[in-house]
Design an enzyme around this catalytic site. Sequence first.
Site, mmCIF file in Angstrom:
data_model
loop_
_atom_site.group_PDB
_atom_site.id
_atom_site.type_symbol
_atom_site.label_atom_id
_atom_site.label_comp_id
_atom_site.label_asym_id
_atom_site.label_seq_id
_atom_site.Cartn_x
_atom_site.Cartn_y
_atom_site.Cartn_z
ATOM 1 N N GLU A 82 -2.202 0.475 13.520
ATOM 2 C CA GLU A 82 -3.471 0.678 12.573
ATOM 3 C C GLU A 82 -4.665 0.526 13.499
ATOM 4 O OE1 GLU A 82 -5.156 -0.238 8.254
ATOM 5 O OE2 GLU A 82 -3.876 -1.437 9.202
ATOM 6 N N GLU A 108 0.867 -1.293 0.104
ATOM 7 C CA GLU A 108 -0.055 -0.060 0.129
ATOM 8 C C GLU A 108 1.082 1.389 0.115
ATOM 9 O OE1 GLU A 108 -4.026 1.479 2.421
ATOM 10 O OE2 GLU A 108 -3.026 -0.357 2.706
#
Length: 903
Positions: free
Chosen positions: A709, A438
Amino acid sequence: MEIYDFLVCGKKDPVGLDEAEPVFSWKLRSEERGTNQERYILRISSGGKVIWEQDRKSGETLRVRYRGEALRAFTEYKAELKVRDNHGKTAESCVTFETGKLDEEFSAQFIRCEREDIPVYALRKQIRIGKEVVKARLYATAHGLYEFYINGEKVGKDFLAPFWTNYKRTIEYQTYDVTAQVRSGANDLEMLIGKGWYAGALGFAGEKAHYGAKTAGFAQLSLTYADGTSETVVTDGTWRSGRCFIADSELYYGEKQTGEVSGEEFGVCLEENEAQLVGQINEPVRVVEEVAAKSSFETPKGEYVIDFGQNLVGYVRIRVCGKKGEVMRVGHAEVLDKEGNFYTQNLRSAVSVDEYELTGEEQVLRPHFTSHGFRYIKVEGARPSAEDCMALVLHSDMRRTGQFTCSDAKLMQLQSNIVWGQRGNFVDVPTDCPQRDERLGWTGDANVFYRTAAFNYNVSLFFRKWLEDLKSEQSLDGNVPHVIPNVLGEQEGAALWSDCAAMIPWNQYLVYGNIYDLREQFFSMKKWVDYVASKCGANGLWQTGFQYGDWLALDGGNEESRTGASDKYFIANIFYYVSLCCVVNAARELEEMDVYDEYMLRRDKVLKEMRREYFTATGRMVSETQTACTLALYFGIVPKKYREKTLETLRNNLAENKNHLNTGFAGTPFLLFALSDGGAHDVAARVLFQEDYPSWLYAVNRGATTVWERWNGILPDGELYDPAMNSFNHYSYGSVGDFLYRRVAGLECAAPGYKKIVIQPRLTEGIEWARAEYESVYGKIVSGYDCRDGVLKIYATVPCNATATVCIPGTDKKYEVGSGEYVFESKTDVVLKRKRFTQDSTLAALVNAKHGKEIIEELSPGMLDGPMIAFAMQMTVAEISAFSGEDGKKLFSKILERLNEEE
């Protein structure tokens, strides 16, 4: 009195400056209190000739713009500064700067290897120099990544140049002083070309060639000789190409290096370039620190693993001597699994492995066109010792500007985690994560973290460059994609994410006071809110389309829900209102009064319609979640008469969750502010200090060295959360750092650039002392407190040309002060040492404490004999108090006080 940080466009002695009207700034330092600049003389010269001078009676030190004759390309200039302060003291300083191409064009061409089947290649040329060189400049860039070598020595300290922009519009070129690297006689020029962001894999699907399938290099070497003549060497059809020791390299997958390189040469092809070449705007990516390995061991699976003790971003330099032809593989991981084995499932398709074919001799190996997010490496093949491995930390070479310190060790670890998370994700672009497939410039993450980021480091140039890309990616109708640079295709704008187009420029102006940067972004800010207006219904509210809601909030009802329980359009309209406020504020500062009037009316209408749509006549909200209450309070959405009611709803919600948050990306940055500013700083402190899931300190207790996260990236039993979305280096929840600086330590901006400061520390139970240091655009600011042994001290340092209001906690006392260092001392009965028994203690813990049962029976006879007492035993004091009224709250306050006295 002295001048320091005399800068040109935010840089010290820059070369390759592509600014036709550069802006000068400086700071003053003085031992005398109340020092302000009264006059400055700024003189710009070139070749000994003065081309512009400004002599002005002014206190301006931030934004003095050059207004002289047109600057010439590739030319050296000198800036001389003299200032006088209000005490009659004077000081002088000077800097140099050198322009880049400005409006001229380079003579060089983009060239590539004629063999399209070679992923990474070298462009080469040998030149002869027959005169004494007094100045040599290399201007270089690439479609892809490059490293330039002169006579086998790498040029510059940059890594991953020319960095990541919207390559369809602009490509940055770098300028290097290579005077010391060229020599008389033969000189070998070599340019290694890798794929990088330009042609390599990007995004969730790992698609390649987002900007082009063919990489290319571009270089211009300008030589000036002692006899006054000059010569230019450029990339063109006369160069040759060939294989190099790098067989392949990808940001996601790692790098492969060979032991022997074929000497076969190939020709080159010219490559078209439609993008504008611009001089480097922000700081380059460089190695900023080296971290030695802490240990090496074998996992239960027999893997050979080396631990660096810190989750970081960069690469590993390894000294090794193995068998000729042997392949050494170096894998990278953030964590070990529950059993202690090397864990890479959360990297998804990112292989993140570097491979080296060994030569049989001692080698020092490192990758060149990739980076990794890791704490651990797994080495297969040769087994270097831990002492032979060094982790090199990479990020944009920003200047550290802020430090938050306090008496609590776990909060200090949290602060460290926040800073390391920023470092790892500020690799030229503010990415979401640095390890998996990502690593994109997600706008929502950058938006919520901006104020924290701007405390820790000087991010002025970093975000200036990124905002330029945002403008270039913004559609004609004002839509802003969710990642910048955009490699995900077309998306409809989404609240908080796309709102970065308005919120970050305004916050950037608040922090750095640069009116020119604000003006550069003003049209983009307006376009964004106009786009939202086009999506609104007849009531003027945004109630259609995709929204992230409160991303990754825990109150969604199940593990699969990622947008939380808060009404997503309520959240969307709150941030629409916030963006309108930013536009209105910017219009006021820029003196665009027609815009100010128009958007003020729209802002007020949106607020009015939100209150009509989302509030009942008695003050109930469409959602009464932690996030909905937080945002409504923090941004002033709640009508004044219902603020106390909404705050109480928030407090009760937290109490029902044992004072644990369940907020996501939208609510978390503002939760503690909403509590503290509403008069519930004690509750904010209890939420901050929670140590079990979900909380900031839960990850700290699990050994985290960066911010996660997810709140539960590692579960309480040691199992790892779903690897499909579980980054262990994600800075969004690190936005709590802003609260530590601005509320706990009390360092608040009251005018753009911290021209005016409010120093108002909030005494926080569990923190006996706290201190924030921040190097602002005017100079060093210190704010903090020390509350121990019956004495309260408030610390304040104010830079020259600034003033501060110092507020003493627990009193109405305020002091207006100018520059200088101050300590305000007084006696106090406040004790901040962390208590054993708190509002978060269970009733069972109180009963089982020494003399606990007796104290409770004394203060409330018969309370422990009630029919529901067994159920209440596992409830916290906060939960019980929430349902006990004022008398119950007072009772438990006395019980806690007595129990802590016993301790």
